[in-house]
Structures are given as structure tokens and as C-alpha cells.
Design an enzyme around this catalytic site. Structure first.
Site, PDB file in Angstrom:
ATOM      1  N   ASP A  21       0.835  -1.209   0.000  1.00  0.00           N
ATOM      2  CA  ASP A  21       0.000   0.000   0.000  1.00  0.00           C
ATOM      3  C   ASP A  21       0.869   1.257   0.000  1.00  0.00           C
ATOM      4  O   ASP A  21       1.972   1.255   0.551  1.00  0.00           O
ATOM      5  CB  ASP A  21      -0.898  -0.031   1.254  1.00  0.00           C
ATOM      6  CG  ASP A  21      -2.086   0.885   1.114  1.00  0.00           C
ATOM      7  OD1 ASP A  21      -2.287   1.467   0.024  1.00  0.00           O
ATOM      8  OD2 ASP A  21      -2.819   1.052   2.110  1.00  0.00           O
ATOM      9  N   ASN A  23       1.391   3.412  -2.910  1.00  0.00           N
ATOM     10  CA  ASN A  23       1.983   3.842  -4.186  1.00  0.00           C
ATOM     11  C   ASN A  23       1.500   5.236  -4.595  1.00  0.00           C
ATOM     12  O   ASN A  23       2.292   6.071  -5.044  1.00  0.00           O
ATOM     13  CB  ASN A  23       1.607   2.868  -5.318  1.00  0.00           C
ATOM     14  CG  ASN A  23       2.211   1.501  -5.136  1.00  0.00           C
ATOM     15  OD1 ASN A  23       3.051   1.306  -4.274  1.00  0.00           O
ATOM     16  ND2 ASN A  23       1.785   0.541  -5.940  1.00  0.00           N
ATOM     17  N   TRP A  26       2.992   7.972  -2.379  1.00  0.00           N
ATOM     18  CA  TRP A  26       4.416   8.110  -2.688  1.00  0.00           C
ATOM     19  C   TRP A  26       4.579   8.993  -3.931  1.00  0.00           C
ATOM     20  O   TRP A  26       5.397   9.912  -3.961  1.00  0.00           O
ATOM     21  CB  TRP A  26       5.038   6.731  -2.914  1.00  0.00           C
ATOM     22  CG  TRP A  26       6.519   6.742  -3.129  1.00  0.00           C
ATOM     23  CD1 TRP A  26       7.485   6.652  -2.179  1.00  0.00           C
ATOM     24  CD2 TRP A  26       7.200   6.861  -4.385  1.00  0.00           C
ATOM     25  NE1 TRP A  26       8.733   6.704  -2.757  1.00  0.00           N
ATOM     26  CE2 TRP A  26       8.590   6.829  -4.116  1.00  0.00           C
ATOM     27  CE3 TRP A  26       6.779   6.973  -5.704  1.00  0.00           C
ATOM     28  CZ2 TRP A  26       9.546   6.911  -5.113  1.00  0.00           C
ATOM     29  CZ3 TRP A  26       7.739   7.064  -6.707  1.00  0.00           C
ATOM     30  CH2 TRP A  26       9.107   7.040  -6.401  1.00  0.00           C
ATOM     31  N   ARG A  34      -0.324   9.186  -9.914  1.00  0.00           N
ATOM     32  CA  ARG A  34      -0.408   7.965  -9.107  1.00  0.00           C
ATOM     33  C   ARG A  34       0.288   6.758  -9.771  1.00  0.00           C
ATOM     34  O   ARG A  34       0.955   5.967  -9.116  1.00  0.00           O
ATOM     35  CB  ARG A  34      -1.875   7.594  -8.866  1.00  0.00           C
ATOM     36  CG  ARG A  34      -2.622   8.565  -7.980  1.00  0.00           C
ATOM     37  CD  ARG A  34      -4.070   8.121  -7.835  1.00  0.00           C
ATOM     38  NE  ARG A  34      -4.164   6.761  -7.345  1.00  0.00           N
ATOM     39  CZ  ARG A  34      -4.027   6.408  -6.080  1.00  0.00           C
ATOM     40  NH1 ARG A  34      -3.829   7.320  -5.169  1.00  0.00           N
ATOM     41  NH2 ARG A  34      -4.106   5.156  -5.720  1.00  0.00           N
ATOM     42  N   HIS A  38       2.941   3.267  -8.881  1.00  0.00           N
ATOM     43  CA  HIS A  38       2.796   1.830  -9.166  1.00  0.00           C
ATOM     44  C   HIS A  38       4.041   1.308  -9.903  1.00  0.00           C
ATOM     45  O   HIS A  38       4.526   0.220  -9.635  1.00  0.00           O
ATOM     46  CB  HIS A  38       1.534   1.569  -9.997  1.00  0.00           C
ATOM     47  CG  HIS A  38       0.256   1.949  -9.306  1.00  0.00           C
ATOM     48  ND1 HIS A  38      -0.020   1.590  -8.007  1.00  0.00           N
ATOM     49  CD2 HIS A  38      -0.825   2.671  -9.707  1.00  0.00           C
ATOM     50  CE1 HIS A  38      -1.206   2.059  -7.650  1.00  0.00           C
ATOM     51  NE2 HIS A  38      -1.715   2.721  -8.666  1.00  0.00           N
ATOM     52  N   SER A  66      -7.197  -5.709  -5.934  1.00  0.00           N
ATOM     53  CA  SER A  66      -8.358  -6.267  -5.230  1.00  0.00           C
ATOM     54  C   SER A  66      -9.617  -6.120  -6.087  1.00  0.00           C
ATOM     55  O   SER A  66      -9.649  -5.321  -7.029  1.00  0.00           O
ATOM     56  CB  SER A  66      -8.559  -5.550  -3.898  1.00  0.00           C
ATOM     57  OG  SER A  66      -9.064  -4.253  -4.129  1.00  0.00           O
ATOM     58  N   ASN A  69     -10.582  -2.673  -6.264  1.00  0.00           N
ATOM     59  CA  ASN A  69      -9.757  -1.772  -7.095  1.00  0.00           C
ATOM     60  C   ASN A  69     -10.371  -1.516  -8.479  1.00  0.00           C
ATOM     61  O   ASN A  69     -10.046  -0.525  -9.141  1.00  0.00           O
ATOM     62  CB  ASN A  69      -8.335  -2.318  -7.281  1.00  0.00           C
ATOM     63  CG  ASN A  69      -7.474  -2.208  -6.037  1.00  0.00           C
ATOM     64  OD1 ASN A  69      -6.524  -2.970  -5.850  1.00  0.00           O
ATOM     65  ND2 ASN A  69      -7.773  -1.256  -5.160  1.00  0.00           N
ATOM     66  N   ARG A  72     -11.700   2.006  -9.096  1.00  0.00           N
ATOM     67  CA  ARG A  72     -10.817   3.179  -9.219  1.00  0.00           C
ATOM     68  C   ARG A  72     -11.066   3.844 -10.583  1.00  0.00           C
ATOM     69  O   ARG A  72     -11.664   3.235 -11.473  1.00  0.00           O
ATOM     70  CB  ARG A  72      -9.356   2.736  -9.120  1.00  0.00           C
ATOM     71  CG  ARG A  72      -9.018   2.322  -7.720  1.00  0.00           C
ATOM     72  CD  ARG A  72      -7.542   2.191  -7.510  1.00  0.00           C
ATOM     73  NE  ARG A  72      -7.300   1.966  -6.097  1.00  0.00           N
ATOM     74  CZ  ARG A  72      -6.140   2.119  -5.502  1.00  0.00           C
ATOM     75  NH1 ARG A  72      -5.094   2.488  -6.181  1.00  0.00           N
ATOM     76  NH2 ARG A  72      -6.007   1.909  -4.205  1.00  0.00           N
TER      77      ARG A  72
END
Ligand code: FPP
Length: 247
Positions: A21, A23, A26, A34, A38, A66, A69, A72
Site C-alpha cells: 500500500d 503507491n 508516494w 499515481r 505503481h 483487489s 480496485n 478506481r
């Protein structure tokens, strides 16, 4: 001193599960999109798989995508799928060289065909390897998996293949997508979140949990070794008392 040398080689978890978790956060910290996070996360995946080989962790399950996900933004989902295809294709020779055998768990049929094809190819190339089993959880959710297991059992009871009294933990284990793997002894989640997020709910019943604030793209070998050292300090009781374990 090198952290790796402090690890007790007689007490290595044989199966480690990781929720990778952070990414997105960061990437934001770097002022980037984003998906950049990844991409950088793949470098952490490479290091952790290597580290497993170095210290003798036999099974590594990574929560890569998941069921939730899918909700998203479309662009991020597409980018993640493309990254997955590119990574599998690029990394398979290296995985094979390291003796890594690839597996998947989850609703693989819901993935784009290109993705399924790449995974199948890599699974087939690496099928005889035995050094590390890398299990990618893709389009995976534990409630989905448990529900499917319950349905399979219900069908067998309904058809008379088994009786209700035959339904037990061992049968449930067999019906899960993880039936070929031992339960994880250690679950790591990065990025400071303290949740299990629909991941291996049945299989983590007795796992030790390790949470770190480090974001996944920053989580590298030494962070992994630190998690293992923390695990080695835990007393695993399985519902018994401390005294019973000591004796
Ligand atoms: C969670 O971070 C991470 C993901 C949903 C995807 C994980 C994918 C990778 C590490 C790359 C591909 C992996 C393989 C195995 C090839 P997040 O996006 O939820 O971060 P945030 O909480 O900071 O937003």
C-alpha cells in the site's frame, strides 16, 4: 551490521503475505501521477522476491489488485493492467532464473485477455521451479473466495456427494483458491494503514501482523528483513497460554 545476518535461519516464516500500500501517496509526494508510484512499486516487488530467495521464504503472496480496485478511475485501472502485463513479460526470464514459480489467486477471468495470456505464459514457463512460490492476488477478495468455497460445498451436500458432518476446516481449506499453499505466518502492510482490506481472511487466522509507515515504493530488502526480525521476536500462541508454549 547487515540486518540480514541477524535473522534466525531456523525460524523463517514459510509464507509471507503482503498488502503493498502507498503507491499513490508516494507518487504525490514526488509531485507525480499515481501510476508513477505503481511503476516504482515494481522495483520493490523485485527486491522482495529476491530477498525471499536469499533467506528461504518459500511462499510470497502479494495483494496486487483487489476486487474493489476495479472501482478506481478507469485510467488508473487500465494503467495498472498494462503495467501488470509489461512487468510479467519483462520479469519472467529473471524470475525463472531465480527459481521462482508463479501462481495466481483471484477472479483471473475478469482480467483483460492480454493479462490472462501473459500470466498463463509465465505460469507455464516457471511451473517446475521450486525455490520461491510467488502468488499474485489479482481481482481478489477474500469474501468472494469464501463465498465461492461455501457454494461449492453446498452443491456437494445438495448432490449427496458429502454430508453436512463432513464439512470442517480441512474441507474449507481445500475449497479455497489457496488450497495448494500453507497459511501465511506473517502479514505485512505498508503505508501506515492498519486494515486487512478483504485479504486472506480465513488464511490469516493465526498470522502475525506487521504494520509499517513506509510506503510500498520505499519498502526494500532491509525493511523486509526488519519485518522478519520483528516476527522472530513474537511468541506465537495459537490460543494457548504463554506458559504452555514455553513448556
Ligand atoms: C496500493 O497502493 C497498490 C496497488 C493497488 C497496486 C499494487 C501494484 C503494484 C505494486 C505494481 C504491480 C505489481 C506486480 C506484482 C507486478 P495505492 O494505490 O492504494 O496507494 P495509496 O493508498 O497511497 O493511494
Amino acid at each position: 551490521m547487515e540486518l540480514k545476518s541477524l535473522i534466525d535461519k531456523t525460524n523463517i516464516p514459510q509464507h509471507i503475505a503482503i498488502i503493498m500500500d502507498g503507491n499513490g501517496r508516494w507518487a504525490k509526494q514526488q509531485g507525480e501521477d499515481r501510476i508513477f508510484g505503481h511503476h516504482e512499486g515494481v522495483n520493490s516487488v523485485r527486491e522482495i522476491v529476491e530477498a525471499c530467495g536469499e533467506i528461504g521464504v518459500k511462499f510470497l503472496t502479494l495483494y496486487a489488485f483487489s476486487t474493489e480496485n476495479w472501482n478506481r478511475p478507469k485510467d488508473e485501472v487500465n494503467a495498472l493492467m498494462e503495467l501488470l502485463v509489461a512487468t510479467i513479460s519483462l520479469e519472467t526470464p529473471n524470475l525463472h532464473k531465480q527459481g521462482v514459480k508463479l501462481h495466481t489467486i483471484g477472479d483471473i477471468e475478469s482480467l483483460p485477455e492480454s493479462c490472462q495470456k501473459e500470466l498463463q505464459e509465465s505460469i507455464s514457463i516457471t511451473k517446475d521451479n521450486t525455490r520461491v512460490n510467488l502468488i499474485l492476488a489479482l481481482s481478489y477478495s477474500s469474501k468472494w473466495e469464501i463465498m465461492n468455497a461455501v457454494k461449492k460445498i453446498a452443491i456437494q451436500v445438495e448432490s449427496g456427494t458429502i454430508k453436512v458432518k463432513d464439512v470442517n476446516n480441512t474441507l474449507m481449506d481445500k475449497m479455497l483458491t489457496t488450497s495448494k499453499f500453507p497459511d501465511p505466518e506473517l502479514m505485512i502492510r505498508t503505508s501506515g494503514e492498519h486494515r486487512i482490506s478483504n485479504f486472506l481472511l480465513w488464511q490469516l487466522a493465526y498470522a502475525e501482523f506487521y504494520f509499517t509507515d513506509t510506503l510500498w515504493p520505499d519498502f526494500r530488502k532491509d525493511d523486509f528483513f526488519k519485518a522478519i526480525l520483528a516476527y522472530q521476536k513474537r511468541e506465537r500462541r495459537f490460543g494457548l497460554t504463554g506458559e504452555q508454549i514455553q513448556n
